[in-house]
Design a protein around this motif. Structure first.
Motif, mmCIF file in Angstrom:
data_model
loop_
_atom_site.group_PDB
_atom_site.id
_atom_site.type_symbol
_atom_site.label_atom_id
_atom_site.label_comp_id
_atom_site.label_asym_id
_atom_site.label_seq_id
_atom_site.Cartn_x
_atom_site.Cartn_y
_atom_site.Cartn_z
ATOM 1 N N ILE A 157 -16.721 -35.223 -29.043
ATOM 2 C CA ILE A 157 -17.824 -36.187 -29.044
ATOM 3 C C ILE A 157 -17.447 -37.537 -28.441
ATOM 4 O O ILE A 157 -18.229 -38.143 -27.695
ATOM 5 C CB ILE A 157 -18.329 -36.390 -30.495
ATOM 6 N N PHE A 197 -29.679 -32.916 -25.244
ATOM 7 C CA PHE A 197 -30.104 -32.077 -26.365
ATOM 8 C C PHE A 197 -31.034 -30.970 -25.878
ATOM 9 O O PHE A 197 -32.004 -31.244 -25.168
ATOM 10 C CB PHE A 197 -30.896 -32.898 -27.385
ATOM 11 N N PRO A 202 -31.739 -27.606 -32.041
ATOM 12 C CA PRO A 202 -30.986 -28.795 -32.441
ATOM 13 C C PRO A 202 -31.848 -29.967 -32.913
ATOM 14 O O PRO A 202 -31.397 -30.770 -33.726
ATOM 15 C CB PRO A 202 -30.216 -29.173 -31.161
ATOM 16 N N ILE A 258 -25.853 -30.332 -26.544
ATOM 17 C CA ILE A 258 -25.958 -29.679 -27.841
ATOM 18 C C ILE A 258 -27.071 -28.645 -27.736
ATOM 19 O O ILE A 258 -28.230 -28.982 -27.465
ATOM 20 C CB ILE A 258 -26.278 -30.687 -28.954
ATOM 21 N N ASP A 306 -28.393 -24.305 -28.962
ATOM 22 C CA ASP A 306 -28.256 -23.258 -29.984
ATOM 23 C C ASP A 306 -28.327 -21.851 -29.416
ATOM 24 O O ASP A 306 -28.443 -20.886 -30.170
ATOM 25 C CB ASP A 306 -29.330 -23.440 -31.063
ATOM 26 N N LEU A 349 -21.522 -28.341 -27.380
ATOM 27 C CA LEU A 349 -21.421 -28.172 -28.822
ATOM 28 C C LEU A 349 -22.537 -27.232 -29.259
ATOM 29 O O LEU A 349 -23.719 -27.521 -29.031
ATOM 30 C CB LEU A 349 -21.554 -29.512 -29.542
ATOM 31 N N TYR A 353 -24.980 -25.428 -31.915
ATOM 32 C CA TYR A 353 -25.585 -25.608 -33.228
ATOM 33 C C TYR A 353 -26.166 -24.259 -33.657
ATOM 34 O O TYR A 353 -26.981 -23.675 -32.938
ATOM 35 C CB TYR A 353 -26.689 -26.672 -33.194
ATOM 36 N N LEU A 412 -25.742 -30.500 -38.484
ATOM 37 C CA LEU A 412 -25.449 -31.695 -37.676
ATOM 38 C C LEU A 412 -24.805 -32.802 -38.511
ATOM 39 O O LEU A 412 -24.411 -33.824 -37.964
ATOM 40 C CB LEU A 412 -26.731 -32.206 -37.022
ATOM 41 N N VAL A 423 -21.329 -33.955 -37.392
ATOM 42 C CA VAL A 423 -21.410 -34.701 -36.130
ATOM 43 C C VAL A 423 -21.798 -36.145 -36.422
ATOM 44 O O VAL A 423 -21.205 -37.092 -35.891
ATOM 45 C CB VAL A 423 -22.425 -34.045 -35.172
#
Length: 235
Positions: free
Chosen positions: A12, A20, A25, A182, A184, A200, A202, A224, A227
């Motif tokens: 991060i 995003f 997310p 981020i 998924d 990253l 999720y 989250l 994070v």
């Protein structure tokens, strides 16, 4: 836990630009408005027009409305049929906003990253109209505007194609190495990998985590919260 926090910190901390994905997310867009039902509606709409043969049996049973849309586009790319089906999906997504469930910790995470001076963008296969409407309901519009990059009628550019990520990076003047996505889904990871952006994952459940791990995602969180804690220096 300490090792997990350190791994998150290493991922991060260098990120000055955060991309995003939307549905996952940030919220569960179809929490109260089933995606499977929408996909079924698309199939029935095609069947009512005598177009049942456009889809294979597997595609007709697909619970993902984006998959149905892609399948039609593969057979009739750029057609009026695809444009109408895409607009119908957009309207369904707009209606779903009112019953969407915010992802836990997403709102404070977004606001914290924004307050720290990071540049944020949304890179999604959903309609940018639905994204804009949802962000407005949560008071998050200022954190992203104008960087919302969603589905267009060029459906071959949906993720895993990196098109929406590249649009965000170019618009923000961002080097890929300074950006983090981020997401998924494996398609998010593939798009990030091709764009040269850190990733990253999720995963709100074990099934999502298995899919991400199988795709090769190294960093996956089930919440989250860790994070947010790393950002706030609490971990």
């Amino acid at each position: 836990m300490a090792e997990e926090a350190e791994n998150l910190r290493e991922l991060i901390t260098p990120a000055r630009f955060v991309l995003f994905d939307f549905d996952g997310p940030i919220c569960r867009l179809f929490a109260g408005h089933s995606a499977e039902q929408i996909a079924g509606d698309q199939v029935r709409w095609l069947e009512e027009r005598g177009l049942r043969g456009l889809l294979t049996k597997e595609e007709r049973e697909q619970p993902d409305p984006h998959a149905v849309l892609r399948a039609v586009d593969r057979r009739h790319p750029g057609s009026d049929l695809v444009a109408e089906l895409e607009e119908r999906l957009t309207q369904q997504e707009l209606r779903a906003v009112s019953s969407a469930w915010p992802t836990q910790y997403a709102d404070p995470l977004i606001m914290t990253w924004h307050a720290m001076g990071s540049r944020l963008a949304i890179t999604t296969n959903n309609s940018p109209k639905a994204v804009t409407r949802y962000l407005g309901t949560r008071g998050l519009s200022r954190c992203f505007q104008p960087h919302i990059y969603g589905r267009t009628q060029d459906l071959h550019l949906l993720k895993p194609h990196p098109h929406c990520l590249n649009r965000a990076l170019n618009a923000m003047g961002a080097e890929p190495a300074a950006a983090l996505m981020i997401g998924d889904a494996p398609t998010d990871y593939e798009a990030a990998r091709v764009a040269g952006v850190g990733f990253l994952g999720y995963a709100r459940n074990k099934r999502k985590e298995r899919l991400l791990r199988a795709a090769g995602v190294e960093h996956v969180v089930g919440s989250l919260e860790p994070v947010l804690k790393v950002l706030r220096g609490q971990a």
